[in-house]
Design a protein around this motif. Structure first.
Motif, short mmCIF file in Angstrom:
data_model
loop_
_atom_site.label_atom_id
_atom_site.label_comp_id
_atom_site.label_asym_id
_atom_site.label_seq_id
_atom_site.Cartn_x
_atom_site.Cartn_y
_atom_site.Cartn_z
N ALA A 1 61.77 13.11 98.61
CA ALA A 1 61.24 12.29 99.70
C ALA A 1 59.72 12.41 99.79
O ALA A 1 59.02 11.42 100.04
N ALA A 2 59.19 13.62 99.58
CA ALA A 2 57.74 13.81 99.64
C ALA A 2 57.04 13.08 98.50
O ALA A 2 55.99 12.46 98.69
N VAL A 3 57.62 13.15 97.32
CA VAL A 3 57.04 12.46 96.16
C VAL A 3 57.10 10.96 96.38
O VAL A 3 56.13 10.23 96.10
N LEU A 4 58.22 10.48 96.89
CA LEU A 4 58.37 9.04 97.15
C LEU A 4 57.38 8.58 98.22
O LEU A 4 56.77 7.52 98.10
N ALA A 5 57.21 9.37 99.26
CA ALA A 5 56.26 9.03 100.32
C ALA A 5 54.83 8.99 99.79
O ALA A 5 54.05 8.09 100.12
N ALA A 6 54.47 9.96 98.97
CA ALA A 6 53.12 10.00 98.40
C ALA A 6 52.89 8.80 97.47
O ALA A 6 51.82 8.17 97.50
N ALA A 7 53.88 8.49 96.65
CA ALA A 7 53.74 7.34 95.75
C ALA A 7 53.63 6.04 96.52
O ALA A 7 52.84 5.15 96.17
N THR A 8 54.39 5.92 97.60
CA THR A 8 54.31 4.72 98.44
C THR A 8 52.95 4.60 99.09
O THR A 8 52.36 3.50 99.14
N LEU A 9 52.42 5.71 99.57
CA LEU A 9 51.10 5.70 100.19
C LEU A 9 50.02 5.30 99.19
O LEU A 9 49.12 4.50 99.50
N VAL A 10 50.10 5.81 97.99
CA VAL A 10 49.13 5.45 96.94
C VAL A 10 49.26 3.96 96.60
O VAL A 10 48.25 3.26 96.45
N ALA A 11 50.49 3.47 96.49
CA ALA A 11 50.70 2.06 96.17
C ALA A 11 50.13 1.16 97.26
O ALA A 11 49.49 0.13 96.98
N ILE A 12 50.34 1.52 98.52
CA ILE A 12 49.80 0.73 99.63
C ILE A 12 48.28 0.74 99.61
O ILE A 12 47.63 -0.28 99.85
N ALA A 13 47.69 1.90 99.31
CA ALA A 13 46.22 1.99 99.24
C ALA A 13 45.68 1.11 98.12
O ALA A 13 44.66 0.42 98.29
N ILE A 14 46.35 1.10 96.97
CA ILE A 14 45.91 0.26 95.84
C ILE A 14 46.02 -1.21 96.20
O ILE A 14 45.10 -2.01 95.93
N LEU A 15 47.14 -1.60 96.82
CA LEU A 15 47.32 -3.00 97.22
C LEU A 15 46.30 -3.43 98.27
O LEU A 15 45.76 -4.55 98.22
N ALA A 16 46.01 -2.55 99.22
CA ALA A 16 45.02 -2.87 100.25
C ALA A 16 43.64 -3.05 99.64
O ALA A 16 42.90 -3.98 100.00
N ARG A 17 43.27 -2.17 98.72
CA ARG A 17 41.97 -2.27 98.06
C ARG A 17 41.87 -3.57 97.25
O ARG A 17 40.85 -4.25 97.26
N THR A 18 42.94 -3.90 96.54
CA THR A 18 42.96 -5.13 95.74
C THR A 18 42.85 -6.36 96.64
O THR A 18 42.11 -7.30 96.33
N ALA A 19 43.57 -6.36 97.75
CA ALA A 19 43.51 -7.48 98.67
C ALA A 19 42.12 -7.62 99.27
O ALA A 19 41.60 -8.74 99.43
#
Length: 75
Positions: free
Chosen positions: A6-24
């Motif tokens: 769960a911690a790894v999944l949460a961290a990966a999700t947070l990184v993915a959201i940060a990348i998508l936000a930066r791209t947007a």
């Protein structure tokens, strides 16, 4: 300290959201720059008023022809 799934999944999700936000954000800024350039372009080109009138009269003539075709009048 072992990482749970769960911690790894949460961290990966947070990184993915940060990348998508930066791209947007980058895309949004690029789009704004494009619109600013489109707004500034007519003032920089120095086109004459006569060219605009010629284009306008050409469009009006085409419109008259299309209206005549729609009404069934032979030109």
């Amino acid at each position: 300290m072992p990482f749970t799934t769960a911690a790894v999944l949460a961290a990966a999700t947070l990184v993915a959201i940060a990348i998508l936000a930066r791209t947007a954000l980058t895309a949004w800024n690029g789009w704004l720059d494009l619109k600013r350039a489109e707004i500034a372009r007519p003032a920089d080109t120095g086109t004459s008023h006569a060219l605009g009138l010629i284009d306008l009269s050409d469009i009006k003539e085409r419109l008259r022809k299309l209206e005549a075709i729609a009404a069934g009048v032979d030109l």
